[in-house]
Write an enzyme that holds these catalytic residues in place. Structure first.
Site, short mmCIF file in Angstrom:
data_model
loop_
_atom_site.label_atom_id
_atom_site.label_comp_id
_atom_site.label_asym_id
_atom_site.label_seq_id
_atom_site.Cartn_x
_atom_site.Cartn_y
_atom_site.Cartn_z
N SER A 54 -26.65 74.07 -29.40
CA SER A 54 -26.73 72.73 -29.99
C SER A 54 -28.16 72.35 -30.36
O SER A 54 -29.13 72.86 -29.79
CB SER A 54 -26.19 71.70 -29.00
OG SER A 54 -24.90 72.05 -28.57
N1 SAH Z 1 -24.43 74.29 -24.61
C1 SAH Z 1 -24.25 75.53 -25.32
C2 SAH Z 1 -23.42 75.28 -26.54
C3 SAH Z 1 -22.41 76.32 -26.71
S1 SAH Z 1 -21.26 76.03 -28.02
C4 SAH Z 1 -25.62 76.09 -25.67
O1 SAH Z 1 -26.59 75.36 -25.50
O2 SAH Z 1 -25.74 77.23 -26.09
C5 SAH Z 1 -19.78 75.78 -27.12
C6 SAH Z 1 -19.29 76.91 -26.27
O3 SAH Z 1 -18.02 76.52 -25.75
C7 SAH Z 1 -19.07 78.23 -26.99
O4 SAH Z 1 -19.81 79.23 -26.38
C8 SAH Z 1 -17.57 78.48 -26.84
O5 SAH Z 1 -17.23 79.85 -26.67
C9 SAH Z 1 -17.23 77.68 -25.59
N2 SAH Z 1 -15.83 77.29 -25.45
C10 SAH Z 1 -14.96 76.86 -26.39
N3 SAH Z 1 -13.76 76.60 -25.85
C11 SAH Z 1 -13.86 76.86 -24.52
C12 SAH Z 1 -12.96 76.79 -23.42
N4 SAH Z 1 -11.71 76.37 -23.55
N5 SAH Z 1 -13.42 77.14 -22.21
C13 SAH Z 1 -14.69 77.57 -22.02
N6 SAH Z 1 -15.59 77.66 -23.02
C14 SAH Z 1 -15.18 77.31 -24.25
#
Ligand code: SAH
Length: 221
Positions: free
Chosen positions: A68
């Site tokens: 993000s």
């Molecule tokens: N805070 C993270 C943002 C990652 S984007 C950072 O700073 O890098 C959101 C993440 O949520 C992705 O990696 C995606 O794979 C994960 N995600 C999506 N659906 C999910 C679920 N049901 N359970 C666990 N993770 C999930």
């Protein structure tokens, strides 16, 4: 927990990020600002995008996912009003960057990621940086992580069509949850505070996250 960092050539860029993207836009929580000044965001970013690590936008991290934008990270952390003794649940570890920030601001962090490859890479970086108060779990975060509930704070880094009920059940009395809710291309951050057993909802800024993908056929390990 505060990890000890060596000299870091990215420190100036990080300082500029905190001043111009965070303070200048109204982020005022000094603990959040200090944590974002310390945690080396570039370490969580794939080599080819590393020169953009401190810029004002999200970046690809693999598996079609993104880390993000710094401002939205800060805004979500500020909304959580974390205390050093808090136990936190994060849904969507992704790169592990927010996990590291949570580890600086709270006592214990449980973070769930559905992509095993991202979880493995995040674990590796977090361990290398010296964070010992985090546990990255592969599984479906829409179910939360009942073994360690309740949580003083829950942060969801992917867009949910509606409030995931199991997460609400795992929020402690007085606990705070921040979650983007809405259709795939336009969500709004919802802050939920559990007061006297009832969730109080406050709407915050509009945002755009990758979708929360529920019911994957993985058991939480
Ligand atoms: N805070 C993270 C943002 C990652 S984007 C950072 O700073 O890098 C959101 C993440 O949520 C992705 O990696 C995606 O794979 C994960 N995600 C999506 N659906 C999910 C679920 N049901 N359970 C666990 N993770 C999930």
């Amino acid at each position: 927990m505060i990890a000890a960092y060596q000299y870091d050539p990215f420190a100036t860029l990080r300082e500029r990020m905190v001043q111009s993207q965070l303070r200048a836009r109204g982020i005022a929580d000094e603990r959040v600002l200090a944590a974002m000044l310390r945690v080396p965001r570039h370490e969580f970013i794939p080599e080819r995008y590393r020169d953009q690590a401190y810029e004002d936008h999200p970046l690809p991290i693999g598996e079609g996912q993104t880390i993000s934008q710094p401002y939205i990270v800060a805004s979500m952390l500020e909304a959580l009003e974390l205390k050093p003794e808090d136990r936190v649940l994060e849904i969507g570890t992704g790169s592990g960057y927010v996990t590291a920030l949570l580890a600086e601001l709270a006592a214990e962090v449980f973070s769930i990621e559905r992509h095993a490859t991202l979880a493995a890479e995040a674990r590796r970086v977090l361990a290398r940086l010296g964070y010992t108060n985090v546990k990255v779990i592969v599984g479906d975060g829409t179910r939360g992580f009942p073994p360690c509930a309740p949580y003083d704070a829950i942060t969801v880094a992917a867009a949910a069509p509606e409030l995931p009920e199991p997460l609400l059940e795992q929020l402690a009395e007085g606990g705070r949850m921040i979650v983007p809710i809405g259709p795939p291309d336009a969500q709004q951050l919802h802050l939920i505070r559990m007061q006297n057993g009832r969730p109080e909802i406050t709407l915050r800024e509009p945002c755009r996250f990758v979708p929360l993908v529920p019911n994957v056929n993985e058991t939480v390990e």
